[in-house]
Write a protein that holds these residues in place. Sequence first.
Motif: not given
Length: 293
Positions: A138-147, A179-183, A185-194
């Motif tokens: 949710a935090l990453e989605l908010n960042k994409i929407e705002t910036d 694609n926001k979901t893919q977007w 997912d890419t950021i979370m995987i690179e940061e080590g999250a599942r």
Amino acid sequence: MGAKRRKQQDSAASSTTSPPPSSSSSQSTPSTTVTKPVKEKKKEPRKNKEETLPQLPTSVWFDPTWNVGEYIKDFVYGGLDGIITTFGCVSGVAGANLSCGVALVLGLANLIADGLSMAVGNYLGTKSEIEYERSLRALELNKIETDKGEQKQRVERIYAKKGFHGRSLVEAVEIITSNKTQWVDTIMIEEGARVDEKDPVIASLVTFFSFLFVGAVPLLAYVVALVSPPIVMEWSYILCLASTLFTIFGLGMVKGWLSGTSKLKSGLEMLVLGSIASAAAYYIGHVLQHVGH
């Protein structure tokens, strides 16, 4: 006369020039007959190769929507914890020279209580992990929407480190950020999250039943001893020790297979740890035997 000679010369010339077309036609027919079988021979092996291509099994083990590996891990660790805990309890009873009935009662009570405790702990831990990862999403989605610009640059930096440059980098970033979901997912995987979620209910049930069934191995020798002649009862702990150490070694090899390490090394490691735990419980029971006297 001159006209007649000209006609004769023209007819002779036409007769001399007429064979070449017939020869060319005779040459063209074999060329067509030669090319047809060649084309057929080239097509046949290609069809055979496509038919003999290996296909992945359609079972649940190869279904990408199932996190089977995660549940296997729950089974292995739940089973290892169950068998070592129960064997430690039985070893303490054997060290205190108590009867087989006492060993069964304490072993079963310990098995069920610790199994439920492990299942509840796994459920709460898995659920908390999922809730934390959802909050990150949710935090990453908010960042994409705002910036969007800054988040696009993050993806660009990620793929630049992977070796993308120039036009290929621009195209990769455009595809990912379309694609926001893919977007996310890419950021979370690179940061080590599942990005995949495991069902906490299934995980807790797998842990409980693996703890219950694998942990019951040390008690089987005492069950056999109760329905066997007295000679077998004297060897009940030896039978319990042998079956337990064999099972611990096998589960350790499975753990090594899952973690990608040496199966033999992992099996021996778990065998040593299980032996240390059982030896400690045995001698503690042996010492406490004389406390009440």
